[in-house]
Design a protein around this motif. Sequence first.
Motif, PDB file in Angstrom:
ATOM      1  N   LYS A 121       0.824  -1.206   0.000  1.00 48.36           N
ATOM      2  CA  LYS A 121       0.000   0.000   0.000  1.00 48.36           C
ATOM      3  C   LYS A 121       0.854   1.249   0.000  1.00 48.36           C
ATOM      4  O   LYS A 121       0.597   2.210  -0.740  1.00 48.36           O
ATOM      5  N   ASN A 122       1.924   1.241   0.813  1.00 50.05           N
ATOM      6  CA  ASN A 122       2.801   2.402   0.875  1.00 50.05           C
ATOM      7  C   ASN A 122       3.658   2.544  -0.373  1.00 50.05           C
ATOM      8  O   ASN A 122       4.073   3.656  -0.712  1.00 50.05           O
ATOM      9  N   PHE A 123       3.934   1.442  -1.057  1.00 42.88           N
ATOM     10  CA  PHE A 123       4.693   1.505  -2.297  1.00 42.88           C
ATOM     11  C   PHE A 123       3.986   2.403  -3.306  1.00 42.88           C
ATOM     12  O   PHE A 123       4.626   3.143  -4.055  1.00 42.88           O
ATOM     13  N   SER A 128       4.968  10.524   3.482  1.00 44.84           N
ATOM     14  CA  SER A 128       5.669  10.803   4.739  1.00 44.84           C
ATOM     15  C   SER A 128       5.206  12.095   5.391  1.00 44.84           C
ATOM     16  O   SER A 128       5.482  12.331   6.568  1.00 44.84           O
ATOM     17  N   SER A 129       4.490  12.943   4.639  1.00 50.74           N
ATOM     18  CA  SER A 129       3.985  14.173   5.236  1.00 50.74           C
ATOM     19  C   SER A 129       2.768  13.915   6.115  1.00 50.74           C
ATOM     20  O   SER A 129       2.449  14.717   7.000  1.00 50.74           O
ATOM     21  N   THR A 130       2.087  12.807   5.881  1.00 52.24           N
ATOM     22  CA  THR A 130       0.948  12.445   6.721  1.00 52.24           C
ATOM     23  C   THR A 130       1.297  11.349   7.713  1.00 52.24           C
ATOM     24  O   THR A 130       0.643  11.211   8.738  1.00 52.24           O
ATOM     25  N   ASP A 131       2.302  10.565   7.409  1.00 56.97           N
ATOM     26  CA  ASP A 131       2.811   9.540   8.334  1.00 56.97           C
ATOM     27  C   ASP A 131       4.333   9.639   8.328  1.00 56.97           C
ATOM     28  O   ASP A 131       4.995   9.100   7.448  1.00 56.97           O
ATOM     29  N   SER A 132       4.871  10.322   9.305  1.00 59.72           N
ATOM     30  CA  SER A 132       6.315  10.574   9.344  1.00 59.72           C
ATOM     31  C   SER A 132       7.122   9.303   9.560  1.00 59.72           C
ATOM     32  O   SER A 132       8.339   9.295   9.354  1.00 59.72           O
ATOM     33  N   ASN A 133       6.465   8.219   9.962  1.00 64.43           N
ATOM     34  CA  ASN A 133       7.172   6.952  10.181  1.00 64.43           C
ATOM     35  C   ASN A 133       7.242   6.111   8.913  1.00 64.43           C
ATOM     36  O   ASN A 133       7.887   5.056   8.912  1.00 64.43           O
ATOM     37  N   GLY A 134       6.559   6.559   7.839  1.00 63.65           N
ATOM     38  CA  GLY A 134       6.534   5.795   6.604  1.00 63.65           C
ATOM     39  C   GLY A 134       7.404   6.409   5.524  1.00 63.65           C
ATOM     40  O   GLY A 134       8.168   7.346   5.764  1.00 63.65           O
ATOM     41  N   PHE A 135       7.276   5.887   4.304  1.00 60.53           N
ATOM     42  CA  PHE A 135       8.051   6.400   3.177  1.00 60.53           C
ATOM     43  C   PHE A 135       7.104   6.854   2.065  1.00 60.53           C
ATOM     44  O   PHE A 135       5.936   6.470   2.020  1.00 60.53           O
ATOM     45  N   ASP A 136       7.609   7.688   1.173  1.00 59.18           N
ATOM     46  CA  ASP A 136       6.814   8.187   0.049  1.00 59.18           C
ATOM     47  C   ASP A 136       6.689   7.116  -1.029  1.00 59.18           C
ATOM     48  O   ASP A 136       7.686   6.508  -1.441  1.00 59.18           O
ATOM     49  N   GLY A 137       5.450   6.898  -1.486  1.00 58.96           N
ATOM     50  CA  GLY A 137       5.206   5.942  -2.550  1.00 58.96           C
ATOM     51  C   GLY A 137       5.268   6.584  -3.919  1.00 58.96           C
ATOM     52  O   GLY A 137       5.605   7.758  -4.072  1.00 58.96           O
ATOM     53  N   LEU A 138       4.907   5.818  -4.942  1.00 63.08           N
ATOM     54  CA  LEU A 138       5.020   6.302  -6.324  1.00 63.08           C
ATOM     55  C   LEU A 138       4.117   7.496  -6.585  1.00 63.08           C
ATOM     56  O   LEU A 138       4.502   8.421  -7.314  1.00 63.08           O
ATOM     57  N   THR A 139       2.906   7.502  -6.015  1.00 55.68           N
ATOM     58  CA  THR A 139       1.999   8.621  -6.250  1.00 55.68           C
ATOM     59  C   THR A 139       2.583   9.924  -5.727  1.00 55.68           C
ATOM     60  O   THR A 139       2.529  10.966  -6.396  1.00 55.68           O
ATOM     61  N   LYS A 140       3.160   9.896  -4.533  1.00 57.62           N
ATOM     62  CA  LYS A 140       3.768  11.087  -3.952  1.00 57.62           C
ATOM     63  C   LYS A 140       4.990  11.510  -4.750  1.00 57.62           C
ATOM     64  O   LYS A 140       5.220  12.715  -4.972  1.00 57.62           O
ATOM     65  N   ARG A 141       5.769  10.580  -5.219  1.00 55.20           N
ATOM     66  CA  ARG A 141       6.962  10.902  -6.000  1.00 55.20           C
ATOM     67  C   ARG A 141       6.568  11.466  -7.362  1.00 55.20           C
ATOM     68  O   ARG A 141       7.300  12.282  -7.934  1.00 55.20           O
ATOM     69  N   LEU A 142       5.425  11.031  -7.878  1.00 52.94           N
ATOM     70  CA  LEU A 142       4.924  11.595  -9.130  1.00 52.94           C
ATOM     71  C   LEU A 142       4.618  13.070  -8.951  1.00 52.94           C
ATOM     72  O   LEU A 142       4.903  13.895  -9.829  1.00 52.94           O
ATOM     73  N   GLU A 143       4.060  13.428  -7.796  1.00 48.93           N
ATOM     74  CA  GLU A 143       3.770  14.829  -7.497  1.00 48.93           C
ATOM     75  C   GLU A 143       5.047  15.655  -7.387  1.00 48.93           C
ATOM     76  O   GLU A 143       5.033  16.859  -7.625  1.00 48.93           O
ATOM     77  N   LYS A 144       6.146  14.996  -7.036  1.00 52.65           N
ATOM     78  CA  LYS A 144       7.424  15.693  -6.874  1.00 52.65           C
ATOM     79  C   LYS A 144       8.268  15.688  -8.142  1.00 52.65           C
ATOM     80  O   LYS A 144       9.444  16.053  -8.109  1.00 52.65           O
ATOM     81  N   GLY A 145       7.677  15.266  -9.247  1.00 52.62           N
ATOM     82  CA  GLY A 145       8.383  15.336 -10.518  1.00 52.62           C
ATOM     83  C   GLY A 145       9.058  14.061 -10.972  1.00 52.62           C
ATOM     84  O   GLY A 145       9.717  14.050 -12.025  1.00 52.62           O
ATOM     85  N   VAL A 279       2.343   6.508 -14.927  1.00 53.31           N
ATOM     86  CA  VAL A 279       0.996   6.261 -14.417  1.00 53.31           C
ATOM     87  C   VAL A 279      -0.043   6.777 -15.406  1.00 53.31           C
ATOM     88  O   VAL A 279       0.022   7.928 -15.840  1.00 53.31           O
ATOM     89  N   LEU A 280      -0.972   5.902 -15.761  1.00 54.82           N
ATOM     90  CA  LEU A 280      -2.119   6.286 -16.583  1.00 54.82           C
ATOM     91  C   LEU A 280      -3.263   6.619 -15.627  1.00 54.82           C
ATOM     92  O   LEU A 280      -3.765   5.741 -14.921  1.00 54.82           O
ATOM     93  N   THR A 281      -3.668   7.893 -15.571  1.00 59.20           N
ATOM     94  CA  THR A 281      -4.586   8.339 -14.521  1.00 59.20           C
ATOM     95  C   THR A 281      -6.052   8.367 -14.930  1.00 59.20           C
ATOM     96  O   THR A 281      -6.913   8.628 -14.099  1.00 59.20           O
ATOM     97  N   GLY A 282      -6.358   8.076 -16.193  1.00 53.21           N
ATOM     98  CA  GLY A 282      -7.754   8.080 -16.622  1.00 53.21           C
ATOM     99  C   GLY A 282      -8.258   6.701 -16.965  1.00 53.21           C
ATOM    100  O   GLY A 282      -9.131   6.549 -17.811  1.00 53.21           O
TER     101      GLY A 282
END
Length: 289
Positions: A121-123, A128-145, A279-282
């Motif tokens: 699920k985390n993958f 990490s901004s909502t759970d500081s004990n976890g890691f950023d997954g692909l969706t979050k990294r997509l937002e970061k470019g 990621v294909l988002t549609g």
Amino acid sequence: MSIGLNLTEAAKLSQDMLQKGVILTMATNSPVLEKIPFMEVVGNGYSYNLVSTLPTVGFRQVNGAYTESGSSISRETEHLVILGGDVDVDLFIAKTRGNINDVRALQTELKAKAVAKAFEKNFFKGDSSTDSNGFDGLTKRLEKGKGTKIQKELTLDSLNELLDAVEGGADVLYMDKATRRELMKLLQESNHYIEQGQDAFGRMVSKYGDVEIRAIEDGLTDEKHVYAVKFGAEQYVSGLTNSGVQVMDLGQLETKPCYRTRIEFYCGIAIFHPKSFAVLTGAAARSKK
């Protein structure tokens, strides 16, 4: 730093039967953990250079000179997180429900499945901004470019565009079960030949263009997206770990009337190439017509 091994390969190297069983359970119950290689890192983090653009080259005249250029490099740092849990079996249950080893083995297997699902699920959705004990997954990294985002309906053309967006070609297409049904329907209606293969455990897996089509049960149920991922230690998408999956039989506790087994996984992920995934988002739009 060791070359990455996925959990299926790592289990073969374990001499501890309890640990081997937990590792195989995790790999069996997660299409991500079955595939992703884990690099062994020293300490609690890993820093590396990410090359976003290659240097330019050209032709020169005799006695001429080249125009010097370098590649665009950014420094990335990933931190390991601690994932796991304790398995407690009350002494009463152990004494009244048969073989204690069987009871503990069943509960440990269920905990291992839960750990696998949490990593999976985390993958995809870890933040990490909502759970500081976890890691950023692909969706979050997509937002970061990182990665490539394609906003189109699910068609053969958009699927091919998705695959082309991954450097070196994707290994796997991940999606939820509803989107997989939509994709299979699309392929069948177009009379496209759906290839068949086997996963690491001999189970049948459908393929499109030699790329596995895998369904994710948890983590993508509210998101009709298709993720195309290329795995590779120090090259594409890779897992990070220190000591791998650790399984400890702590025996009978003094502070509580129970037997305890602990599973811990010091883990993280790293993206070594900006086009390691797309990621294909549609993907669900077609089903609404």
